[in-house]
Scaffold this motif. Sequence first.
Motif, short mmCIF file in Angstrom:
data_model
loop_
_atom_site.label_atom_id
_atom_site.label_comp_id
_atom_site.label_asym_id
_atom_site.label_seq_id
_atom_site.Cartn_x
_atom_site.Cartn_y
_atom_site.Cartn_z
N UNK A 145 37.18 32.29 70.21
CA UNK A 145 35.85 32.56 69.66
C UNK A 145 35.11 31.23 69.59
N UNK A 146 33.88 31.20 70.08
CA UNK A 146 33.04 30.02 69.87
C UNK A 146 31.99 30.41 68.83
N UNK A 147 32.17 29.98 67.58
CA UNK A 147 31.29 30.46 66.52
C UNK A 147 29.93 29.75 66.44
N UNK A 148 29.61 28.88 67.42
CA UNK A 148 28.36 28.09 67.31
C UNK A 148 27.14 28.97 67.03
N UNK A 149 27.04 30.08 67.77
CA UNK A 149 25.85 30.93 67.61
C UNK A 149 25.81 31.54 66.19
N UNK A 150 26.97 31.86 65.64
CA UNK A 150 27.02 32.43 64.28
C UNK A 150 26.57 31.37 63.28
N UNK A 151 27.10 30.16 63.42
CA UNK A 151 26.71 29.09 62.49
C UNK A 151 25.20 28.86 62.55
N UNK A 152 24.67 28.87 63.77
CA UNK A 152 23.24 28.62 63.91
C UNK A 152 22.42 29.71 63.22
N UNK A 153 22.84 30.95 63.41
CA UNK A 153 22.10 32.07 62.80
C UNK A 153 22.20 32.03 61.27
N UNK A 154 23.40 31.80 60.77
CA UNK A 154 23.61 31.80 59.31
C UNK A 154 22.80 30.67 58.67
N UNK A 155 22.81 29.51 59.33
CA UNK A 155 22.06 28.36 58.82
C UNK A 155 20.57 28.67 58.72
N UNK A 156 20.09 29.51 59.64
CA UNK A 156 18.67 29.87 59.63
C UNK A 156 18.44 31.17 58.85
N UNK A 157 19.42 31.53 58.03
CA UNK A 157 19.29 32.70 57.15
C UNK A 157 19.29 34.07 57.81
N UNK A 158 19.76 34.13 59.05
CA UNK A 158 19.89 35.43 59.71
C UNK A 158 21.27 36.03 59.40
N UNK A 159 21.32 37.34 59.52
CA UNK A 159 22.60 38.04 59.35
C UNK A 159 23.09 38.46 60.74
#
Length: 298
Positions: free
Chosen positions: A165-179
């Motif tokens: 799993x490359x979680x980069x996209x998840x971290x980016x979304x969570x940091x910008x307050x997206x679910x």
Amino acid sequence: MTLPIERAQTIAHVLIEALPYIQRFQGKTMVIKYGGNAMVDESLKQGFARDIVLMKLVGINPVIVHGGGPQIGSLLKRLGKASEFVQGMRVTDSETMDVVEMVLGGLVNKEIVNFINRHGGSAVGLTGKDGDLIHARKLLLNRGAPELKATEIVDIGHVGEVQSIDPSIIHMLVKSNFIPVIAPIGVGEDGRSYNINADLVAGKIAEVLEAEKLLLLTNIPGLLDAEGNLISELEVGRVQRLIDDGVISGGMLPKIRCALDAIQSGVKSAHIIDGRVEHAVMLDLFTDTGVGTLIRAR
Ligand SMILES: Nc1ncnc2c1ncn2[C@@H]1O[C@H](COP(=O)(O)OP(=O)(O)O)[C@@H](O)[C@H]1O
Ligand SMILES: CC(=O)N[C@@H](CCC(=O)OP(=O)(O)O)C(=O)O
């Protein structure tokens, strides 16, 4: 008739009971697997969306991984194709894979995203192909339920297991307050799509994100024993026996497997809960009683 003051006091009590949990879980990640069988009616889906929006508002980071097995099954049926499962995994030929991708990556994913957004959240839908999130390899099963004893390999088509799993996209979304709302489709080294059981994806995502909890929402009160009674806390040492005795079977197999893997890899606890109960997520997170089956590291 209830007096307004009594009603207000009830609400105050509920909020006060939730307070220590909100404080404890602030900034923590919760991975919630939303099973296709838990998406049964509109009001439950709305309740689920509200729970997720509330979690986010109080500072918890929900990451959703969804299933959609029954929804895939009903489109296949309309197309005149039968569903076949081996050890809880759908046998997936190329035609079925197209349907899986359409239903999970399209219809179901966008419906959940839309529900959350209509209730004031900011959800973004992804499959494992987006941001190269889920790398998969072909899953080969051994014939027979207690696979440890078996030798014969069964090929069930385009079914995958998580390779990385490359979680980069998840971290980016969570940091910008997206679910993030994730459909369990992975991509192989050859660029092909793989159908992955959603429980397995949720477990791996929880591991990689070092989640506080993994919540598995399904259509049963939790793990049941041979007599049909709820096992409210599962002792890890009991699992193999329950599998060997056929008590844990079908769709419960990948659920238990991924829950165990997750807690062995550092996720604090895994919970199998009944998604047909209104606000099951809130009840599990924010009350003293909790619901369903709890699996935790000793
Ligand atoms: N010991 C068990 N306790 C509870 N459910 C079990 C057990 N063994 C098998 N099951 C089956 O597993 C199902 C849940 O898995 P599944 O249908 O894949 O749910 P989901 O779509 O939510 O992932 C239950 O509805 C039940 O039929
Ligand atoms: C390989 C495999 O079985 N994939 C599942 C993916 C969806 C899923 O897991 O949905 P639920 O969580 O609703 O069961 C399937 O095709 O049904």
